[in-house]
Scaffold this active site. Sequence first.
Site, PDB file in Angstrom:
ATOM      1  N   TYR A   1      -0.193   0.122  10.729  1.00  0.00           N
ATOM      2  CA  TYR A   1      -0.449  -0.656   9.336  1.00  0.00           C
ATOM      3  C   TYR A   1       0.724  -0.125   8.318  1.00  0.00           C
ATOM      4  O   TYR A   1       0.908  -0.960   7.539  1.00  0.00           O
ATOM      5  CB  TYR A   1      -1.743  -0.003   8.609  1.00  0.00           C
ATOM      6  CG  TYR A   1      -2.195  -0.383   7.639  1.00  0.00           C
ATOM      7  CD1 TYR A   1      -2.838  -1.515   7.377  1.00  0.00           C
ATOM      8  CD2 TYR A   1      -2.196   0.578   6.401  1.00  0.00           C
ATOM      9  CE1 TYR A   1      -3.374  -2.004   6.241  1.00  0.00           C
ATOM     10  CE2 TYR A   1      -2.788   0.090   5.195  1.00  0.00           C
ATOM     11  CZ  TYR A   1      -3.333  -1.060   5.040  1.00  0.00           C
ATOM     12  OH  TYR A   1      -3.709  -1.680   3.784  1.00  0.00           O
TER      13      TYR A   1
ATOM     14  N   SER B   1       0.928  -1.149   0.130  1.00  0.00           N
ATOM     15  CA  SER B   1      -0.136   0.064   0.017  1.00  0.00           C
ATOM     16  C   SER B   1       0.728   1.115  -0.071  1.00  0.00           C
ATOM     17  O   SER B   1       2.007   1.333   0.506  1.00  0.00           O
ATOM     18  CB  SER B   1      -0.852  -0.105   1.311  1.00  0.00           C
ATOM     19  OG  SER B   1      -1.449   1.368   1.352  1.00  0.00           O
TER      20      SER B   1
END
Length: 326
Positions: free
Chosen positions: A191, A165
Amino acid sequence: MAESALISTPFTATSTADDVLVGHDLTGVRAIVTGGNSGIGFETARALTAAGAQVTLAVRNTVAGDESATAIQEATGGPRPRVARLDLADRTSGESFVAQWAGPLHLLVNNAGVVTGGLERTGEGWEWQFAANHLGDFALAVGLRDALALGAADRGEARIVSVSSTAHMRSGVAFDDLHFRNGTYDPQIAYARSKTANSLFAVEATRLWASEGIVANAVNPGGVATGLQRNFTSEQKQSLDAAEAAGVFTYKTVAQGAATSMVAAVSPAFARSGGHYLDDAQEAYTVPDDAELADHPHGVKEWALDPEAAERLWRVSTELLRAESA
């Protein structure tokens, strides 16, 4: 790596998974897509099935997985995907999945991911996002290495797609505090570290396994509205909205989001070539670790491709899993 040396493809940010698969006959290809019952994973599994692949949906909820498998078969007319339970944050579940796999594996798409709004831990005490998004993927790939080697011997290559990501740009892996035992917990940073780990995995897996015909590449699907955002805090949602407003990213459809995974999965440009980070269907340019995301929305930070960090993460991950197995 110099920009002129980057691998390019004819696809763009608006290409879809089906666009990438035009001309590809995947009959005989055995593929696993984690989190294949929804979002980008579902679209990835659907597109692979439409091209003839025999897909296994590795999912936490097998009831939802069965519904998705039926929908994929009806939509494509292809072989019905197999459904198997896999909870990447549960080591026992991962071990059971690997034990039940038989025969060659040609494509492993580590698509599943989790986002938490606050600190959660696994039974081992591991921070949940790092455990599910990295350690679970790592254990699965290592457990399926022999199957991937069989797949490479069968078809001349086997590929792993590691879904990362843009969030990786927020942080490298903090080896001195992998599980946030010190200081204040920030779910966005947690994350980010797990997504950097996804890229580092691809670097080291390729270094170790390329001689066997197994390569791994990391991909950024881009901004896609999926169920992954359901656990976002208000702060996380505001951060995402602000990034979109600033032009850091433009939302893609699910079909467009799955396209970069498909490029890594089937494009001849990445045959037996791994350790790359792909964005918008191309190999991304590298930017300094101190670069601002707003200035480089499509690059990859140096820390996500650092071979020394990749080797260290592999070693630490192996030690963590081994310690819990003892």
